[in-house]
Design an enzyme around this catalytic site. Structure first.
Site, PDB file in Angstrom:
ATOM      1  CG  ASP A 143      -1.942   1.091   1.204  1.00 45.06           C
ATOM      2  OD1 ASP A 143      -1.947   1.889   0.245  1.00 45.06           O
ATOM      3  OD2 ASP A 143      -2.757   1.153   2.149  1.00 45.06           O
ATOM      4  CB  CYS A 188      -7.744   7.564 -17.109  1.00 42.07           C
ATOM      5  SG  CYS A 188      -8.200   6.300 -15.906  1.00 42.07           S
TER       6      CYS A 188
END
Length: 697
Positions: free
Chosen positions: A505, A577
């Site tokens: 993480d 995106c």
């Protein structure tokens, strides 16, 4: 004894007993029928015609079989014929009689009455069939419909005869091999139906299912293209299609999910593809028959009702009602409002329209294994047109556009892909990969969110193109172990160097890489993906407003966590995106205003303040990217002239970096008016929470 009877026996006089364990012929006494009960001689003379009673299936097991006088299988002498060890009767081709076995190796129908001395009638001109080198009589009774057992099953039964005991299963075939439903639906629609069902049941990605179930199928290229269009269209418009179908039903629960899948396909053809209505209705009914034949009548009613109400769609005025506008372009209403507020009316409508069109096909040349001129030579030899691509007037190095997707199926092109010389990637993604590299080759590079190594390959390929070699100390980080495994496989295939691939993480990077710093850190952040709806249509109806909020909070937390792992003078690049303010400009602004971002300032990327590509019908996807440079703590933050905000570039997809709540209220008020006030307040609250609240660690 007739000649045919003589051929049935190996030796001895067997006119009164049979070698096939079915007992003596009719007219002979002492017959032991089922259960060993004596039946006695036949009463009355036998007529010349063979009027036998209808045959009945045996209900008992081997103990109730009809044997000769001795009660043993075989002739008078009690000799046994070669039997399988599992008790299935004489094996075919072993010289014994095979009357106890059907053509498929199973038990045949048998009579529970003895038969007379008449030989079996083959009919004129029909010689007796031969099995195992002997001429064996065959009767005209119906044979078992069970399929022949395969050789491996026979071998397993021979190896374990005790496991081969079985009870008859009837004549409907093996239960684990269901019969295929016959359907008059076209192969392309049937393939699309199967893919849509898989996506729904497994919560899968449409492109993954298409690549596995359709691209590798035996369909013609035309059928594959049509099936792909149906799958992408149905998945992207599923919410609107359900709304239309539910209007035709008294209760949405009246139809099963499988029937709804079939109705979605035909409804999509009627509403969005302008197919011939009667053909779409007929094929829709056939699709429903293939999964639920009793529902054919309901399907016919629903589809014909959709044809009649098509003129009323989108059930409102799109110029005045934002929900009607969203329905017209098959978007959720909340998403249409968010797009209108962030992009403006004209840009948002163009965005929604382009999101419903097929995405163009771009490939990237892997400079680590080949050169662009060599790749172009292969396409020229195949007479397949390709062209270089520019994004925002900047030519993307190594990026080529392919006109026809079928080109990728050609053997020479497939060879290039399998050898790792080219890969499929959107032009905007290639543009960002080339733009995040600094002017001088970095000594160390950390890519966060590496995923399946697409940008890893692009960045290292651009490094070869720019400096003649790959970055030596290239480290990747992703929180999914399976993606890290895919990354290693793909980088090996494409000849890409990765010094270290870490799974973990990023919010815990201080524990993963304590005290480690890099010349450049590139965060390919997880986001809503709204800029890639053409390639990932499932996002449209799975995404919720709170997901966008959570994405923005996570992105800001990631930037803060990575800030301490950038060398002084090094670069921190950030890309998404998406096209929303919350995930793009507002996150960048919030980072610069945070304590962790106090040591950074905005740096130019591709000669502009940010990269923000516009989604067009024939253009690349919508992506966003900015870059920060870390300065010494005692140097005041200031933006150089080259990095001043380029309004034209950033407003293309994300607008100005202003307070999101004010822009949202103003835009929604102008375009939606009173009809969308409730949804506008939802967007306002989400934006306030995303930027004003402290991100979760």
């Amino acid at each position: 004894m007739t000649d045919s009877n003589a051929n049935r026996h190996e030796s001895g006089d067997r006119s009164r007993g049979r070698g096939d364990a079915r007992g003596p012929r009719r007219g002979s006494g002492g017959f032991r029928g089922q259960g060993g009960r004596p039946s006695g001689p036949r009463k009355g003379p036998r007529s010349g015609s063979d009027d036998r009673s209808p045959y009945r299936r045996r209900e008992d097991g081997a103990d109730g079989g009809r044997g000769p006088r001795s009660g043993k299988p075989g002739g008078r002498d009690g000799s046994r014929k070669p039997y399988d060890r599992d008790g299935r009767g004489p094996a075919r081709g072993r010289g014994g009689d095979s009357r106890g076995k059907g053509r498929d190796g199973g038990d045949r129908f048998r009579s529970d009455r003895p038969r007379g001395d008449k030989p079996f009638r083959q009919g004129p001109g029909k010689p007796a069939p031969s099995h195992g080198g002997e001429d064996v009589r065959r009767d005209n009774r119906r044979e078992d419909a069970r399929p022949r057992r395969s050789d491996d099953v026979r071998q397993a039964a021979d190896a374990a005869p005790e496991a081969a005991e079985r009870t008859p299963t009837g004549f409907a075939g093996r239960p684990d091999r269901p019969r295929k439903q016959r359907s008059r639906a076209t192969p392309a629609r049937l393939a699309a139906l199967g893919a849509v069902r898989t996506i729904r049941e497994r919560d899968a990605y449409a492109q993954d299912v298409i690549g596995k179930d359709i691209d590798r199928s035996a369909l013609s290229p035309e059928d594959r293209a049509f099936a792909t269009r149906l799958v992408l269209g149905v998945v992207s418009a599923s919410g609107t299609l359900d709304d239309i179908i539910n209007r035709m039903l008294e209760d949405p629960r009246d139809i099963s999910p499988q029937v709804r899948d079939a109705l979605r396909i035909s409804a999509y053809e009627i509403m969005f593809l302008d197919k011939i209505y009667h053909a779409a209705v007929d094929q829709g009914v056939e699709l429903v028959k293939s999964v639920a034949p009793p529902a054919a009548g309901v399907a016919n009613f629903v589809l014909r009702s959709i044809v009649r109400m098509r003129s009323e769609f989108p059930f409102g005025d799109p110029t005045q009602d934002v929900e009607a506008l969203a329905r017209l372009h098959a978007f959720p209403a909340w998403m249409a409002i968010l797009l209108m507020s962030d992009l403006g009316p004209e840009t948002s409508i163009a965005f929604m329209r382009a999101s419903n069109e097929p995405a163009p096909l771009f490939i990237a040349v892997n400079e680590a294994k080949t050169r662009e001129d060599l790749v172009r030579r292969v396409f020229d030899r195949l007479e397949e047109p390709i062209e270089r691509v520019s994004v925002s007037v900047d030519e993307v190095p190594g990026c080529l556009r392919v006109d026809e997707p079928r080109t990728l199926l050609l053997p020479d092109v497939k060879r290039l892909i399998n050898q790792g010389r080219i890969l499929v990637s959107d032009a905007a993604s290639q543009h960002i990969a080339a733009s995040v590299l600094p002017d001088e080759m970095p000594k160390s590079f950390l890519e966060v969110g590496a995923g399946r190594a697409t940008k890893t390959i692009l960045i290292q390929s651009d490094a070869c193109r720019r400096w003649g070699k790959q970055i030596e100390d290239y480290v990747t980080l992703d929180n999914h172990a399976f993606k890290t495994s895919i990354l290693r496989e793909r980088t090996e295939k494409y000849g890409i160097h990765v010094a270290e691939s870490v799974t973990g993480d990023v919010l815990a990077i201080d524990e993963l890489m304590p005290g480690r710093r890099f010349d450049e850190v590139f965060l390919d952040a997880p986001c809503s993906g709204l800029g890639t709806l053409r390639r990932h249509p499932e996002i449209r109806w799975r995404l919720k407003p709170e997901d966008v909020v959570e994405a923005a909070r996570t992105q800001l937390a990631m930037l803060k966590a990575l800030a301490g792992h950038v060398e002084v003078g090094g670069m921190l690049a950030y890309a998404t995106c998406s096209v929303t303010h919350m995930e793009n400009n507002s996150v960048a602004k919030a980072f610069l205003e945070s304590d962790e971002g106090a040591a950074f300032r905005l740096a130019p990327i591709a000669g502009k303040a940010c990269i923000a590509t516009r989604l067009d019908v024939d253009g690349p996807d919508a992506h966003f990217a900015v870059r920060f440079v870390r300065v010494a703590e005692d140097e005041p933050k200031r933006a150089p002239e080259a990095a001043e905000v380029d309004d034209a570039a950033c407003e293309t997809a994300a607008g100005e970096a202003v307070d999101v709540d004010e822009a949202t209220v103003e835009a929604v008020t102008e375009t939606v008016e009173a009809a969308a006030e409730t949804k506008a307040s939802l967007v306002d609250a989400a934006a306030d929470e995303a930027i004003g609240a402290e991100p979760k660690a």
